[in-house]
Design a protein around this motif. Sequence first.
Motif, short mmCIF file in Angstrom:
data_model
loop_
_atom_site.label_atom_id
_atom_site.label_comp_id
_atom_site.label_asym_id
_atom_site.label_seq_id
_atom_site.Cartn_x
_atom_site.Cartn_y
_atom_site.Cartn_z
N HIS A 104 0.78 -1.16 -0.11
CA HIS A 104 -0.10 0.00 0.08
C HIS A 104 0.79 1.24 0.14
CE1 HIS A 104 -3.84 -2.28 0.56
NE2 HIS A 104 -3.11 -2.66 1.65
N ASP A 105 2.10 1.09 0.60
CA ASP A 105 3.11 2.05 0.60
C ASP A 105 4.52 1.60 0.25
OD1 ASP A 105 1.33 4.35 1.63
OD2 ASP A 105 1.11 2.98 3.32
N THR A 106 5.30 2.56 -0.42
CA THR A 106 6.60 1.86 -0.61
C THR A 106 7.76 3.13 0.01
OG1 THR A 106 6.48 3.24 -2.57
CG2 THR A 106 5.73 0.82 -2.70
N PRO A 107 7.68 3.19 1.14
CA PRO A 107 8.60 4.02 1.74
C PRO A 107 10.06 3.53 2.30
CG PRO A 107 7.24 3.02 3.37
CD PRO A 107 6.90 2.31 2.18
N GLU A 108 10.89 4.43 2.50
CA GLU A 108 12.12 4.12 3.15
C GLU A 108 11.85 4.29 4.52
OE1 GLU A 108 14.84 6.98 1.45
OE2 GLU A 108 15.44 5.53 -0.09
N VAL A 109 12.59 3.23 5.35
CA VAL A 109 12.58 3.42 6.70
C VAL A 109 13.98 3.39 7.18
CG1 VAL A 109 10.60 1.70 6.97
CG2 VAL A 109 12.86 0.72 6.74
N TRP A 110 14.32 3.75 8.70
CA TRP A 110 15.44 3.57 9.07
C TRP A 110 15.81 2.22 9.73
CZ3 TRP A 110 18.90 7.00 8.20
CH2 TRP A 110 18.62 8.48 7.94
N ALA A 111 16.69 1.58 9.29
CA ALA A 111 16.74 0.16 9.60
C ALA A 111 18.22 -0.15 9.45
CB ALA A 111 15.97 -1.05 8.73
N ARG A 112 18.71 -1.57 10.10
CA ARG A 112 19.73 -2.29 9.53
C ARG A 112 19.41 -3.06 8.59
NH1 ARG A 112 23.97 -1.37 13.78
NH2 ARG A 112 23.07 -0.60 15.63
N PRO A 113 19.96 -2.97 7.10
CA PRO A 113 19.54 -3.73 6.24
C PRO A 113 19.40 -5.33 6.36
CG PRO A 113 20.53 -2.08 5.33
CD PRO A 113 20.87 -2.03 6.70
N VAL A 114 20.51 -5.79 6.65
CA VAL A 114 20.64 -7.30 6.99
C VAL A 114 19.96 -7.65 8.15
CG1 VAL A 114 22.24 -9.28 7.57
CG2 VAL A 114 23.05 -7.18 6.11
N ALA A 115 19.77 -7.04 9.49
CA ALA A 115 19.14 -7.32 10.43
C ALA A 115 17.77 -7.47 9.98
CB ALA A 115 19.33 -6.35 11.72
N LEU A 116 17.13 -6.44 9.34
CA LEU A 116 15.81 -6.32 9.09
C LEU A 116 15.59 -7.63 7.84
CD1 LEU A 116 13.07 -5.17 8.94
CD2 LEU A 116 13.52 -3.35 6.99
N SER A 117 16.43 -7.81 7.27
CA SER A 117 16.39 -8.96 6.15
C SER A 117 16.07 -10.28 7.15
CB SER A 117 17.45 -9.36 5.07
OG SER A 117 17.40 -8.11 4.30
N ARG A 118 16.92 -10.38 8.23
CA ARG A 118 16.75 -11.64 8.69
C ARG A 118 15.55 -11.85 9.61
NH1 ARG A 118 21.96 -12.33 12.79
NH2 ARG A 118 21.02 -14.08 13.16
N ALA A 119 15.03 -10.52 10.27
CA ALA A 119 13.71 -10.45 10.82
C ALA A 119 12.53 -11.06 9.78
CB ALA A 119 13.48 -9.19 11.24
N LEU A 120 12.47 -10.35 8.79
CA LEU A 120 11.55 -10.72 7.90
C LEU A 120 11.64 -12.34 7.15
CD1 LEU A 120 9.16 -9.67 6.26
CD2 LEU A 120 10.68 -8.86 4.35
N ALA A 121 12.75 -12.63 7.18
CA ALA A 121 13.06 -14.04 6.74
C ALA A 121 12.50 -15.01 7.87
CB ALA A 121 14.46 -14.32 6.38
N CYS A 122 12.62 -14.72 8.95
CA CYS A 122 12.10 -15.51 10.28
C CYS A 122 10.96 -15.66 10.10
CB CYS A 122 12.67 -14.88 11.74
SG CYS A 122 14.61 -15.45 11.80
N VAL A 123 10.01 -14.32 10.01
CA VAL A 123 8.67 -14.28 10.10
C VAL A 123 8.03 -15.18 8.82
CG1 VAL A 123 8.23 -12.75 11.81
CG2 VAL A 123 8.51 -11.92 9.34
#
Length: 210
Positions: A104-123
């Motif tokens: 619904h949105d395509t924003p940029e966020v403040w995050a650690r890219p690899v850490a966020l990728s790991r979190a998303l992969a886990c869920v």
Amino acid sequence: MAGVLEEYQRPVAGQEIDTIRALLHDLRQPLAAILLLAGTEAGDIARKMEGISGQARWLADLVDEVLSGAAGDDVERTDVTSLVDAAVARARATAECPIVVSLHDTPEVWARPVALSRALACVLDNAVRAAGAAGQVAVGVHTDGDGVHLTVSDNGPGLGHVAGRTSLGLTTTRAMVAACQGSFHLRAGSDGGAVADICLAEAVLRSVAS
């Protein structure tokens, strides 16, 4: 139900995670995808090699992040769309159920890219296992007053009915999201199943505030 939800939403600090076990957990899915892609004779060879290359790059980034103690994975402006697309592509390589994406949105966020990728992969891994071959997983992105939400929902049997819902994967997710200065909640879905919600600060908001 309130007691169950409280258990799933218990905050976990990044320091409480077992780094080696977390790494081994995160390695399972991409390694399985590489073995699956390499072991199939049919299909487009170039496309399979592209899939294997993508999984291998993710493994390299993951190992580098762990070995460096996240020193190279700084909080930065992170494109949610690209990150979601890459995570879903990796998950689809081994998922038996469809994974649909709704941005619904395509924003940029403040995050650690690899850490966020790991979190998303886990869920995603949890959701795919919960949905099973006959189910479906949906990934969504939307923005509200609290920030940018990355949600992963499944139509499985629901909280408390799927082995592994409180496994190392969710512990890793909480730790990785905390490293991104975000929040993580797991709740029951309105039509069954579960919804994992990762909430992060939108990059444009912080830049304006500064």
